[in-house]
Scaffold this active site. Structure first.
Site, PDB file in Angstrom:
ATOM      1  N   SER A 281       0.833  -1.202   0.000  1.00 47.90           N
ATOM      2  CA  SER A 281       0.000   0.000   0.000  1.00 47.90           C
ATOM      3  C   SER A 281       0.868   1.253   0.000  1.00 47.90           C
ATOM      4  O   SER A 281       2.021   1.223   0.454  1.00 47.90           O
ATOM      5  CB  SER A 281      -0.840  -0.018   1.287  1.00 47.90           C
ATOM      6  OG  SER A 281      -1.324   1.257   1.605  1.00 47.90           O
TER       7      SER A 281
ATOM      8  N   TYR B  54      -0.463  -0.726  10.567  1.00 52.07           N
ATOM      9  CA  TYR B  54      -0.787  -1.055   9.177  1.00 52.07           C
ATOM     10  C   TYR B  54       0.353  -0.617   8.243  1.00 52.07           C
ATOM     11  O   TYR B  54       0.872  -1.413   7.455  1.00 52.07           O
ATOM     12  CB  TYR B  54      -2.106  -0.384   8.774  1.00 52.07           C
ATOM     13  CG  TYR B  54      -2.449  -0.598   7.319  1.00 52.07           C
ATOM     14  CD1 TYR B  54      -2.768  -1.871   6.841  1.00 52.07           C
ATOM     15  CD2 TYR B  54      -2.443   0.463   6.411  1.00 52.07           C
ATOM     16  CE1 TYR B  54      -3.073  -2.078   5.501  1.00 52.07           C
ATOM     17  CE2 TYR B  54      -2.753   0.267   5.073  1.00 52.07           C
ATOM     18  CZ  TYR B  54      -3.071  -1.003   4.627  1.00 52.07           C
ATOM     19  OH  TYR B  54      -3.356  -1.208   3.297  1.00 52.07           O
TER      20      TYR B  54
HETATM   21  N1  LIG Z   1      -8.829  -1.398  -0.764  1.00 51.00           N
HETATM   22  C1  LIG Z   1      -7.953  -0.400  -0.727  1.00 51.00           C
HETATM   23  O1  LIG Z   1      -8.294   0.771  -0.861  1.00 51.00           O
HETATM   24  C2  LIG Z   1      -6.477  -0.695  -0.548  1.00 51.00           C
HETATM   25  C3  LIG Z   1      -5.550   0.352  -0.593  1.00 51.00           C
HETATM   26  C4  LIG Z   1      -4.197   0.090  -0.462  1.00 51.00           C
HETATM   27  C5  LIG Z   1      -3.760  -1.203  -0.278  1.00 51.00           C
HETATM   28  N2  LIG Z   1      -4.671  -2.212  -0.226  1.00 51.00           N
HETATM   29  C6  LIG Z   1      -4.174  -3.578  -0.024  1.00 51.00           C
HETATM   30  O2  LIG Z   1      -4.874  -4.455  -0.897  1.00 51.00           O
HETATM   31  C7  LIG Z   1      -5.072  -5.714  -0.284  1.00 51.00           C
HETATM   32  C8  LIG Z   1      -6.531  -6.108  -0.347  1.00 51.00           C
HETATM   33  O3  LIG Z   1      -7.301  -5.159   0.355  1.00 51.00           O
HETATM   34  P1  LIG Z   1      -8.883  -5.266   0.485  1.00 51.00           P
HETATM   35  O4  LIG Z   1      -9.391  -3.887   0.591  1.00 51.00           O
HETATM   36  O5  LIG Z   1      -9.469  -6.153  -0.554  1.00 51.00           O
HETATM   37  O6  LIG Z   1      -9.108  -5.939   1.924  1.00 51.00           O
HETATM   38  P2  LIG Z   1      -8.588  -7.248   2.654  1.00 51.00           P
HETATM   39  O7  LIG Z   1      -9.480  -7.427   3.807  1.00 51.00           O
HETATM   40  O8  LIG Z   1      -7.144  -7.130   2.900  1.00 51.00           O
HETATM   41  O9  LIG Z   1      -8.792  -8.456   1.615  1.00 51.00           O
HETATM   42  C9  LIG Z   1     -10.005  -9.082   1.428  1.00 51.00           C
HETATM   43  C10 LIG Z   1      -9.786 -10.558   1.172  1.00 51.00           C
HETATM   44  O10 LIG Z   1      -8.869 -11.130   2.111  1.00 51.00           O
HETATM   45  C11 LIG Z   1      -9.563 -12.088   2.953  1.00 51.00           C
HETATM   46  N3  LIG Z   1      -8.986 -11.985   4.295  1.00 51.00           N
HETATM   47  C12 LIG Z   1      -8.884 -10.887   5.072  1.00 51.00           C
HETATM   48  N4  LIG Z   1      -8.317 -11.195   6.250  1.00 51.00           N
HETATM   49  C13 LIG Z   1      -8.038 -12.525   6.202  1.00 51.00           C
HETATM   50  C14 LIG Z   1      -7.477 -13.444   7.127  1.00 51.00           C
HETATM   51  N5  LIG Z   1      -7.095 -13.074   8.351  1.00 51.00           N
HETATM   52  N6  LIG Z   1      -7.345 -14.728   6.757  1.00 51.00           N
HETATM   53  C15 LIG Z   1      -7.748 -15.144   5.530  1.00 51.00           C
HETATM   54  N7  LIG Z   1      -8.285 -14.317   4.619  1.00 51.00           N
HETATM   55  C16 LIG Z   1      -8.453 -13.027   4.958  1.00 51.00           C
HETATM   56  C17 LIG Z   1     -11.024 -11.694   2.831  1.00 51.00           C
HETATM   57  O11 LIG Z   1     -11.919 -12.751   3.092  1.00 51.00           O
HETATM   58  P3  LIG Z   1     -12.462 -13.037   4.594  1.00 51.00           P
HETATM   59  O12 LIG Z   1     -12.797 -11.698   5.184  1.00 51.00           O
HETATM   60  O13 LIG Z   1     -13.630 -13.929   4.400  1.00 51.00           O
HETATM   61  O14 LIG Z   1     -11.345 -13.715   5.300  1.00 51.00           O
HETATM   62  C18 LIG Z   1     -11.071 -11.318   1.349  1.00 51.00           C
HETATM   63  O15 LIG Z   1     -11.037 -12.468   0.539  1.00 51.00           O
HETATM   64  C19 LIG Z   1      -4.519  -5.575   1.149  1.00 51.00           C
HETATM   65  O16 LIG Z   1      -3.212  -6.108   1.211  1.00 51.00           O
HETATM   66  C20 LIG Z   1      -4.475  -4.073   1.397  1.00 51.00           C
HETATM   67  O17 LIG Z   1      -3.459  -3.694   2.312  1.00 51.00           O
HETATM   68  C21 LIG Z   1      -6.013  -1.991  -0.347  1.00 51.00           C
END
Ligand SMILES: NC(=O)c1ccc[n+]([C@@H]2O[C@H](COP(=O)([O-])OP(=O)(O)OC[C@H]3O[C@@H](n4cnc5c(N)ncnc54)[C@H](OP(=O)(O)O)[C@@H]3O)[C@@H](O)[C@H]2O)c1
Length: 262
Positions: free
Chosen positions: A142, A155
């Site tokens: 990120s 984070y």
């Molecule tokens: N969205 C943004 O704006 C943004 C911005 C910058 C960086 N990022 C990065 O992009 C990545 C994805 O972000 P995201 O917004 O999609 O949210 P996320 O919660 O990191 O990812 C969602 C996915 O991960 C699973 N997950 C979350 N915690 C888990 C755990 N403890 N064990 C197993 N599976 C887990 C969720 O399913 P379950 O909840 O069912 O487990 C879902 O499939 C992350 O690394 C984040 O740091 C996102």
């Protein structure tokens, strides 16, 4: 694609948002996928959709990646598969508050999933790729990795860990045929981000499309060490690079940024 990065890919955090988009992009390229997440109904729905749409094999592994032993369990559950692509996507922080306003247990859970889990995944799944001389590991990080900032302490620190780990492994493995990409994301339209913004009553603003993010990464697996999605110069440096550290931290804390901060 299947020759270099198949026949199986794993997406840790692959049931929704960016992770599901990665899984679809891999399946569209003929790669079978293993999806890992905690909520079984969401995981199974995503798997069913990919099977029906792309005709590839899909295996689901319900796991909490922050639990001790989770990566060993994942390695066991996939030990019969040749994994050519591993995407560690799970990593968001669902509560961005001041350091002392969050339980210590929640900080430590974030560190286990975003640092220990990522390291163990790279070790366990990267080793066979290096031995075979092909494959790729993608660590999703990120813009919060660029500098410290208020309410981002743990984070941002875990995301800096992921960025440096990806870059270091890229440097070590680049001559072996194993690709490593540190994928730096800015605000992206995922269910997790929407939950966070809804809880704070904040508007969504401009958000990247997860499908576009995953496509860019899959097209640039070999263009590491770092890919900054949405930047005019995706292989370039930190958008804070021209600032001294103090100003960068204050800017991050004000929420000012940089296309790639979340
Ligand atoms: N969205 C943004 O704006 C943004 C911005 C910058 C960086 N990022 C990065 O992009 C990545 C994805 O972000 P995201 O917004 O999609 O949210 P996320 O919660 O990191 O990812 C969602 C996915 O991960 C699973 N997950 C979350 N915690 C888990 C755990 N403890 N064990 C197993 N599976 C887990 C969720 O399913 P379950 O909840 O069912 O487990 C879902 O499939 C992350 O690394 C984040 O740091 C996102």
């Amino acid at each position: 694609m299947t020759g270099k990065y198949g026949p199986w890919g794993v997406v840790a955090g692959g049931s929704d948002g960016v992770g599901a988009a990665f899984a679809r992009g891999m399946a569209a390229r003929g790669i079978n996928v293993v999806l890992v997440a905690r909520r079984v109904p969401v995981l199974e729905a995503s798997a069913d959709e990919i099977r029906a749409r792309y005709g590839v094999d899909v295996r689901t592994v319900p796991l909490d990646l922050s639990a001790p032993g989770a990566l060993a369990e994942l390695a066991d559950a996939t030990s019969d598969l040749e994994v050519g692509l591993f995407v560690y996507n799970a990593g968001g922080d669902d509560r961005s508050v001041a350091f002392l306003d969050k339980d210590l247990a929640d900080h430590l859970e974030l560190v286990r999933r975003n640092c220990a889990g990522v390291l163990e995944a790279a070790y366990r799944f990267g080793a066979p790729m290096v031995a075979r001389g092909r494959g790729a590991v993608v660590l999703v990080t990120s813009g919060a990795a660029w500098a410290g900032g208020a309410t981002l302490a743990t984070y941002g620190a875990t995301k800096a860990f992921d960025l440096v780990l990806a870059e270091s492994l890229w440097a070590e493995w680049r001559d072996s045929g194993g690709d490593v990409l540190g994928l730096v994301l800015g605000r992206t339209d995922t269910p997790s981000l929407r939950r966070v913004l809804d809880a704070k009553g904040e508007p969504y603003g401009a958000l990247a499309d997860p499908a576009d993010v995953a496509e860019a990464a899959l097209e640039h697996l070999a263009d590491g060490p770092t890919w900054i999605y949405g930047s005019d110069n995706p292989t370039g440096g930190s958008p804070f690079g021209g600032l001294n550290r103090r100003d960068a931290v204050l800017a991050m804390s004000r929420g000012y940024s940089a296309s790639s901060r979340d």
